[in-house]
Design an enzyme around this catalytic site. Structure first.
Site, PDB file in Angstrom:
ATOM      1  N   GLU A 146    -103.415 -37.847 -17.517  1.00  0.00           N
ATOM      2  CA  GLU A 146    -102.755 -37.659 -18.825  1.00  0.00           C
ATOM      3  C   GLU A 146    -103.420 -38.438 -19.963  1.00  0.00           C
ATOM      4  O   GLU A 146    -102.795 -39.275 -20.613  1.00  0.00           O
ATOM      5  CB  GLU A 146    -101.273 -38.037 -18.706  1.00  0.00           C
ATOM      6  CG  GLU A 146    -100.555 -37.222 -17.643  1.00  0.00           C
ATOM      7  CD  GLU A 146     -99.139 -37.695 -17.362  1.00  0.00           C
ATOM      8  OE1 GLU A 146     -98.624 -38.527 -18.112  1.00  0.00           O
ATOM      9  OE2 GLU A 146     -98.552 -37.226 -16.370  1.00  0.00           O
ATOM     10  N   ASN A 189    -106.193 -35.215 -14.042  1.00  0.00           N
ATOM     11  CA  ASN A 189    -104.884 -34.583 -13.849  1.00  0.00           C
ATOM     12  C   ASN A 189    -104.070 -34.650 -15.146  1.00  0.00           C
ATOM     13  O   ASN A 189    -103.974 -35.708 -15.768  1.00  0.00           O
ATOM     14  CB  ASN A 189    -104.153 -35.361 -12.732  1.00  0.00           C
ATOM     15  CG  ASN A 189    -102.905 -34.664 -12.233  1.00  0.00           C
ATOM     16  OD1 ASN A 189    -102.939 -33.474 -11.935  1.00  0.00           O
ATOM     17  ND2 ASN A 189    -101.807 -35.391 -12.116  1.00  0.00           N
ATOM     18  N   HIS A 225     -95.013 -28.973 -14.591  1.00  0.00           N
ATOM     19  CA  HIS A 225     -93.581 -29.283 -14.717  1.00  0.00           C
ATOM     20  C   HIS A 225     -92.994 -28.296 -15.729  1.00  0.00           C
ATOM     21  O   HIS A 225     -93.112 -28.489 -16.941  1.00  0.00           O
ATOM     22  CB  HIS A 225     -93.391 -30.731 -15.191  1.00  0.00           C
ATOM     23  CG  HIS A 225     -93.881 -31.738 -14.194  1.00  0.00           C
ATOM     24  ND1 HIS A 225     -93.283 -31.916 -12.964  1.00  0.00           N
ATOM     25  CD2 HIS A 225     -94.910 -32.619 -14.242  1.00  0.00           C
ATOM     26  CE1 HIS A 225     -93.927 -32.868 -12.297  1.00  0.00           C
ATOM     27  NE2 HIS A 225     -94.924 -33.296 -13.041  1.00  0.00           N
ATOM     28  N   GLU A 255     -98.271 -30.814  -9.361  1.00  0.00           N
ATOM     29  CA  GLU A 255     -96.933 -31.435  -9.437  1.00  0.00           C
ATOM     30  C   GLU A 255     -95.874 -30.388  -9.788  1.00  0.00           C
ATOM     31  O   GLU A 255     -94.986 -30.638 -10.610  1.00  0.00           O
ATOM     32  CB  GLU A 255     -96.922 -32.552 -10.486  1.00  0.00           C
ATOM     33  CG  GLU A 255     -97.972 -33.628 -10.265  1.00  0.00           C
ATOM     34  CD  GLU A 255     -97.907 -34.761 -11.286  1.00  0.00           C
ATOM     35  OE1 GLU A 255     -96.915 -34.864 -12.025  1.00  0.00           O
ATOM     36  OE2 GLU A 255     -98.869 -35.549 -11.341  1.00  0.00           O
ATOM     37  N   ASP A 257     -92.813 -28.204 -10.427  1.00  0.00           N
ATOM     38  CA  ASP A 257     -91.359 -28.064 -10.318  1.00  0.00           C
ATOM     39  C   ASP A 257     -90.871 -27.293 -11.543  1.00  0.00           C
ATOM     40  O   ASP A 257     -91.549 -27.243 -12.566  1.00  0.00           O
ATOM     41  CB  ASP A 257     -90.620 -29.407 -10.129  1.00  0.00           C
ATOM     42  CG  ASP A 257     -90.883 -30.441 -11.208  1.00  0.00           C
ATOM     43  OD1 ASP A 257     -91.330 -30.062 -12.315  1.00  0.00           O
ATOM     44  OD2 ASP A 257     -90.651 -31.633 -10.946  1.00  0.00           O
TER      45      ASP A 257
HETATM   46  O1  G3I Z   1     -89.296 -49.221  -8.364  1.00  0.00           O
HETATM   47  C1  G3I Z   1     -88.168 -49.323  -9.225  1.00  0.00           C
HETATM   48  C2  G3I Z   1     -87.046 -50.010  -8.489  1.00  0.00           C
HETATM   49  O2  G3I Z   1     -87.424 -51.333  -8.183  1.00  0.00           O
HETATM   50  C3  G3I Z   1     -85.803 -50.009  -9.386  1.00  0.00           C
HETATM   51  O3  G3I Z   1     -84.733 -50.545  -8.683  1.00  0.00           O
HETATM   52  C4  G3I Z   1     -85.451 -48.584  -9.800  1.00  0.00           C
HETATM   53  C5  G3I Z   1     -84.269 -48.554 -10.754  1.00  0.00           C
HETATM   54  O4  G3I Z   1     -84.319 -47.435 -11.592  1.00  0.00           O
HETATM   55  O5  G3I Z   1     -86.573 -48.019 -10.468  1.00  0.00           O
HETATM   56  C6  G3I Z   1     -87.717 -47.954  -9.660  1.00  0.00           C
HETATM   57  O6  G3I Z   1     -88.747 -47.394 -10.368  1.00  0.00           O
HETATM   58  C7  G3I Z   1     -88.669 -45.996 -10.618  1.00  0.00           C
HETATM   59  C8  G3I Z   1     -89.864 -45.333  -9.973  1.00  0.00           C
HETATM   60  O7  G3I Z   1     -89.894 -43.950 -10.309  1.00  0.00           O
HETATM   61  C9  G3I Z   1     -89.831 -45.455  -8.456  1.00  0.00           C
HETATM   62  O8  G3I Z   1     -88.708 -44.828  -7.958  1.00  0.00           O
HETATM   63  C10 G3I Z   1     -88.689 -45.790 -12.109  1.00  0.00           C
HETATM   64  O9  G3I Z   1     -87.490 -46.281 -12.689  1.00  0.00           O
HETATM   65  C11 G3I Z   1     -88.850 -44.335 -12.439  1.00  0.00           C
HETATM   66  O10 G3I Z   1     -89.058 -44.179 -13.844  1.00  0.00           O
HETATM   67  C12 G3I Z   1     -90.048 -43.775 -11.706  1.00  0.00           C
HETATM   68  O11 G3I Z   1     -90.143 -42.410 -12.037  1.00  0.00           O
HETATM   69  C13 G3I Z   1     -91.349 -41.801 -11.658  1.00  0.00           C
HETATM   70  C14 G3I Z   1     -92.114 -41.320 -12.878  1.00  0.00           C
HETATM   71  O12 G3I Z   1     -93.297 -40.665 -12.454  1.00  0.00           O
HETATM   72  C15 G3I Z   1     -92.486 -42.433 -13.806  1.00  0.00           C
HETATM   73  O13 G3I Z   1     -93.298 -41.965 -14.812  1.00  0.00           O
HETATM   74  C16 G3I Z   1     -91.015 -40.639 -10.783  1.00  0.00           C
HETATM   75  O14 G3I Z   1     -90.389 -41.088  -9.586  1.00  0.00           O
HETATM   76  C17 G3I Z   1     -92.303 -39.889 -10.444  1.00  0.00           C
HETATM   77  O15 G3I Z   1     -91.983 -38.721  -9.744  1.00  0.00           O
HETATM   78  C18 G3I Z   1     -93.016 -39.528 -11.733  1.00  0.00           C
HETATM   79  O16 G3I Z   1     -94.200 -38.843 -11.427  1.00  0.00           O
HETATM   80  C19 G3I Z   1     -95.007 -38.441 -12.551  1.00  0.00           C
HETATM   81  C20 G3I Z   1     -96.438 -38.392 -12.083  1.00  0.00           C
HETATM   82  O17 G3I Z   1     -96.804 -39.614 -11.515  1.00  0.00           O
HETATM   83  C21 G3I Z   1     -97.364 -38.021 -13.233  1.00  0.00           C
HETATM   84  N1  G3I Z   1     -96.953 -36.786 -13.876  1.00  0.00           N
HETATM   85  C22 G3I Z   1     -95.564 -36.752 -14.283  1.00  0.00           C
HETATM   86  C23 G3I Z   1     -94.643 -37.065 -13.112  1.00  0.00           C
HETATM   87  C24 G3I Z   1     -93.204 -36.917 -13.483  1.00  0.00           C
HETATM   88  O18 G3I Z   1     -92.840 -37.866 -14.450  1.00  0.00           O
END
Ligand code: G3I
Length: 439
Positions: A146, A189, A225, A255, A257
């Protein structure tokens, strides 16, 4: 007559598995993202480990910078290792994700004071240590993720790497990656680069520059997405992907969905099935099998990232929250079956009037029998459901954004899903570890 049509479907649906069909259609794999917190769910893991459905997995978070190198120079691979170990146990490919991204950076990186030299050294070290650790375990690495913003100009995202090194950080990242592991596929990506517009044009210009300059890059991933009923046309996706394969690169949907406003209706789920098929067909239609695989961004609504980021939206995956296959699963099966390149022997008989699971909630009534249109096969069979073609949709894509963002091409309307503050898109601001793009 109806029973003779349905019976073969029931038989084929029982065996109709995504990766098996994808490989038969000429792809290398069909896969899913996953995440560490989900791996205690044994029913989930059993489905994820079924390589007839998923022969490739992507760690959704476990290999990101804030997971791997939370403190400078201290590398922790525990989360990523859990995913690669599962993949090894299951003989699944891994798309490793991701090395250089503005989001999910630890604050020592995003909030640091850097010069070109100091951040370059830090970035090179991160890439080298991480790739060396995972050497031999990844099919591909998303090296840079990105790099363009979501303004109408789609400029280079003004992230910490860009600020320190300019756009050259991308070339440096790929060169460092190749040195660290000469055998893995190196990918750029991004999202919203698969339909005509400034972002697609700028991404293509950058990739051409890298290729022509001899920078080691093997592939381009489009994330995918999407929003139900508002995704790019299949032909637009294919055309944009072919611009990369024309450069000698491979491409993949990385990715996928397709979200909707909740609660979902039968019509939404039917449209979602159609939309998933459009995306699959778009990949299958890329000339010379240039599109190598499709990865969905987790397979079940139970663990989708969507509801936590897009308030009031969800149901974006192929399986529902109870791990039951949705009509979208059948849509993917239909597209992969129709796209089969091995000849015209197998007629495509798919009916979402008969759900692939026993769940009544996943049954979508389809009123008008239509003719299926296979992508590459000459077989055309009357069936009880439409098998969408790649180019059969004309609705324009409306990317999600916050009101603070500038207009995003190709079109912006008032139907813009709201993002929560936790996942607010950031087009111009500094990266924050938990923020996301919300494309
Ligand atoms: O690890 C912490 C944890 O310690 C905490 O307790 C919890 C509370 O909310 O948060 C946890 O972190 C989260 C993390 O996922 C792991 O679960 C974050 O809040 C959350 O924002 C994060 O979201 C991820 C997101 O990327 C962040 O940008 C999504 O799971 C993940 O699927 C998403 O993936 C991205 C790709 O990498 C790039 N392209 C877009 C895609 C969707 O956003």
């Amino acid at each position: 007559m109806r029973s003779t049509l349905i019976l073969p479907f029931l038989l084929s649906a029982a065996n109709a598995q995504l990766n098996t069909l994808a490989v038969a259609a000429g792809l290398k794999y069909f896969g899913s993202a996953t995440d560490n917190s989900e791996l205690t769910d044994t029913a989930y893991v059993a489905l994820l480990s079924d390589t007839t459905d998923f022969a490739q997995i992507t760690p959704g978070n476990g290999q990101k910078w804030d997971s791997v190198e939370k403190s400078q120079g201290v590398f922790t691979f525990t989360k990523g290792d859990e995913i690669t170990a599962l993949a090894a146990k299951n003989s699944q490919l891994v798309r490793c994700h991701t090395l250089v991204w503005y989001s999910q950076l630890p604050s020592w990186v995003s909030g640091g004071t850097w010069t070109n030299e100091t951040l370059q050294a830090v970035m090179k070290n991160h890439i080298t240590e991480t790739m060396t650790h995972y050497k031999g375990k990844c099919y591909a690495w998303d090296v840079v993720n990105e790099a363009f913003d979501d303004t109408s100009a789609a400029a280079f995202r003004n992230n910490v790497f860009y600020q320190a090194m300019g756009e050259d950080y991308i070339r440096i990242a790929f060169e460092t990656a190749r040195l660290a592991d000469p055998d893995v596929k190196l990918y750029y990506n991004d999202y919203n680069i698969e339909y005509t517009g400034a972002k697609a044009a700028n991404a293509l210009t950058m990739i051409k520059k890298l290729v022509n300059g001899g920078t080691p890059i093997d592939g381009v991933g489009v994330q995918g997405h999407y929003i139900v009923g508002k995704m790019p046309t299949g032909s637009d996706i294919t055309k944009n992907l072919e611009a990369y394969t024309a450069l000698g690169l491979e491409v993949a949907i990385t990715e996928l969905d397709i979200r909707m406003t909740l609660p979902s209706t039968a019509a939404d789920l039917a449209q979602q099935s159609t939309d998933y098929a459009t995306a699959v067909n778009a990949c299958l239609n890329v000339a010379n099998s240039g599109c190598v695989g499709i990865t969905i961004w987790d397979f079940t609504d139970k663990y989708s990232w969507i509801p936590s980021v897009f308030s009031g939206q969800g149901a974006a995956c192929l399986f529902d929250e109870n791990l039951v296959k949705k009509p979208a699963y059948d849509g993917v099966v239909a597209a992969l079956t129709a796209g089969k390149k091995s000849g015209s022997a197998s007629p495509v008989v798919v009916a979402t009037t008969v759900a692939s699971s026993q769940s009544a909630s996943s049954v979508v009534p389809v009123s008008s029998p239509v003719v299926a249109t296979p992508v590459t096969s000459s077989a055309v069979v009357s069936s009880t459901i439409a098998i969408p073609t790649a180019s059969g949709f004309t609705t324009s894509y409306i990317p999600a954004q916050t009101s603070s963002q500038a207009a995003v091409e190709p079109s912006v309307s008032s139907e813009i899903p709201s993002a929560t503050s936790a996942g607010a898109p950031i087009a111009t601001s500094e990266p924050v570890a938990d923020e996301d793009d919300c494309e």
